[in-house]
Motif scaffolding. Sequence first.
Motif, PDB file in Angstrom:
ATOM      1  N   GLY A   1       0.790  -1.219   0.000  1.00 25.10           N
ATOM      2  CA  GLY A   1       0.000   0.000   0.000  1.00 25.10           C
ATOM      3  C   GLY A   1       0.821   1.266   0.000  1.00 25.10           C
ATOM      4  O   GLY A   1       1.999   1.279  -0.332  1.00 25.10           O
ATOM      5  N   ASN A   2       0.153   2.342   0.413  1.00 29.93           N
ATOM      6  CA  ASN A   2       0.720   3.675   0.378  1.00 29.93           C
ATOM      7  C   ASN A   2       1.040   4.141   1.792  1.00 29.93           C
ATOM      8  O   ASN A   2       0.198   4.053   2.675  1.00 29.93           O
TER       9      ASN A   2
ATOM     10  N   TYR B   1      -6.785   4.449   0.591  1.00 30.12           N
ATOM     11  CA  TYR B   1      -5.339   4.324   0.760  1.00 30.12           C
ATOM     12  C   TYR B   1      -5.128   3.408   1.952  1.00 30.12           C
ATOM     13  O   TYR B   1      -5.453   3.771   3.084  1.00 30.12           O
ATOM     14  N   VAL B   2      -4.626   2.217   1.703  1.00 32.15           N
ATOM     15  CA  VAL B   2      -4.415   1.236   2.761  1.00 32.15           C
ATOM     16  C   VAL B   2      -2.926   0.959   2.834  1.00 32.15           C
ATOM     17  O   VAL B   2      -2.258   0.815   1.806  1.00 32.15           O
ATOM     18  N   PHE B   3      -2.421   0.888   4.044  1.00 21.11           N
ATOM     19  CA  PHE B   3      -1.003   0.609   4.243  1.00 21.11           C
ATOM     20  C   PHE B   3      -0.865  -0.463   5.308  1.00 21.11           C
ATOM     21  O   PHE B   3      -1.451  -0.362   6.387  1.00 21.11           O
ATOM     22  N   THR B   4      -0.102  -1.508   5.007  1.00 24.18           N
ATOM     23  CA  THR B   4       0.236  -2.525   5.994  1.00 24.18           C
ATOM     24  C   THR B   4       1.718  -2.832   5.891  1.00 24.18           C
ATOM     25  O   THR B   4       2.299  -2.777   4.799  1.00 24.18           O
ATOM     26  N   ILE B   5       2.309  -3.117   7.028  1.00 24.01           N
ATOM     27  CA  ILE B   5       3.723  -3.500   7.046  1.00 24.01           C
ATOM     28  C   ILE B   5       3.914  -4.558   8.124  1.00 24.01           C
ATOM     29  O   ILE B   5       3.407  -4.434   9.231  1.00 24.01           O
ATOM     30  N   ARG B   6       4.622  -5.604   7.735  1.00 21.25           N
ATOM     31  CA  ARG B   6       4.980  -6.675   8.671  1.00 21.25           C
ATOM     32  C   ARG B   6       6.476  -6.901   8.503  1.00 21.25           C
ATOM     33  O   ARG B   6       6.919  -7.362   7.460  1.00 21.25           O
ATOM     34  N   ARG B   7       7.229  -6.520   9.518  1.00 19.99           N
ATOM     35  CA  ARG B   7       8.685  -6.672   9.507  1.00 19.99           C
ATOM     36  C   ARG B   7       9.109  -7.428  10.745  1.00 19.99           C
ATOM     37  O   ARG B   7       8.543  -7.236  11.822  1.00 19.99           O
ATOM     38  N   ALA B   8      10.112  -8.240  10.601  1.00 12.64           N
ATOM     39  CA  ALA B   8      10.659  -8.948  11.753  1.00 12.64           C
ATOM     40  C   ALA B   8      11.234  -7.930  12.732  1.00 12.64           C
ATOM     41  O   ALA B   8      11.939  -7.012  12.335  1.00 12.64           O
ATOM     42  N   GLY B   9      10.897  -8.069  13.987  1.00 12.44           N
ATOM     43  CA  GLY B   9      11.436  -7.174  15.009  1.00 12.44           C
ATOM     44  C   GLY B   9      10.623  -5.920  15.236  1.00 12.44           C
ATOM     45  O   GLY B   9      10.977  -5.112  16.081  1.00 12.44           O
TER      46      GLY B   9
ATOM     47  N   ARG C   1      -5.568   3.126   7.339  1.00  8.33           N
ATOM     48  CA  ARG C   1      -6.464   3.343   6.204  1.00  8.33           C
ATOM     49  C   ARG C   1      -6.825   4.830   6.142  1.00  8.33           C
ATOM     50  O   ARG C   1      -7.128   5.450   7.143  1.00  8.33           O
ATOM     51  N   VAL C   2      -6.833   5.356   4.922  1.00 13.38           N
ATOM     52  CA  VAL C   2      -7.296   6.720   4.640  1.00 13.38           C
ATOM     53  C   VAL C   2      -8.304   6.588   3.505  1.00 13.38           C
ATOM     54  O   VAL C   2      -8.030   5.933   2.499  1.00 13.38           O
TER      55      VAL C   2
ATOM     56  N   PRO D   1      -4.280   5.907  -5.263  1.00  8.26           N
ATOM     57  CA  PRO D   1      -4.938   5.087  -4.243  1.00  8.26           C
ATOM     58  C   PRO D   1      -4.687   3.605  -4.478  1.00  8.26           C
ATOM     59  O   PRO D   1      -4.538   3.162  -5.615  1.00  8.26           O
ATOM     60  N   LEU D   2      -4.643   2.847  -3.392  1.00  6.60           N
ATOM     61  CA  LEU D   2      -4.477   1.412  -3.515  1.00  6.60           C
ATOM     62  C   LEU D   2      -5.746   0.787  -4.060  1.00  6.60           C
ATOM     63  O   LEU D   2      -5.700  -0.140  -4.858  1.00  6.60           O
TER      64      LEU D   2
END
Length: 177
Positions: free
Chosen positions: A39-40, A79-87, A94-95, A66-67
């Motif tokens: 996403g953004n 506008y949807v943003f997701t993040i998955r990071r180790a640590g 969402r916007v 826009p996503l």
Amino acid sequence: MLAGLGLVLTGCGLTPTGPRMSDRVLGVITPYRIDVVQGNVVTREMVERVRTGMSRSQVRELLGSPLIADAFHENRWDYVFTIRRAGTAYQQRRVTAIFRGDALESLESDELPSERDFVESIDTGKVSGKPPVLELSEAQLRALPAPKAAAPAAAATLAPAKPASGPTRTFPPLEQP
């Protein structure tokens, strides 16, 4: 028997009893996990610049594409943003921009971080060792070899080019008569 014990221990290590318990196998080994970013990234500063009445192109310029721009809801951009990071902690925001015609009618959003807060939230801080020194000390500068002297001006003039030697190639014409 050992295989059964291994399965039981592995199963216990993968149960979601705690925060991100599945990150460790047998409580010791941590497998590599890829970063998943979708996403953004929309920050508080970006949303603060958006005003109602702006055109779609102005909103796109400030927030990006826009996503989700649904054909069945053409007056709504998500506008949807997701993040998955180790640590780091999982993040999702969402916007939603609602348009009337070409003008922005409203902008709804989750609580958004500032740019600085966002960078700090994804910085894992895993820096190993000291940062490299980018400047030479006085002793290192003195140890460098002296630069070579410039060639005399007479030798620097270019000699006239020699004609090319060797076989010449002939090619057939591109078009046939």
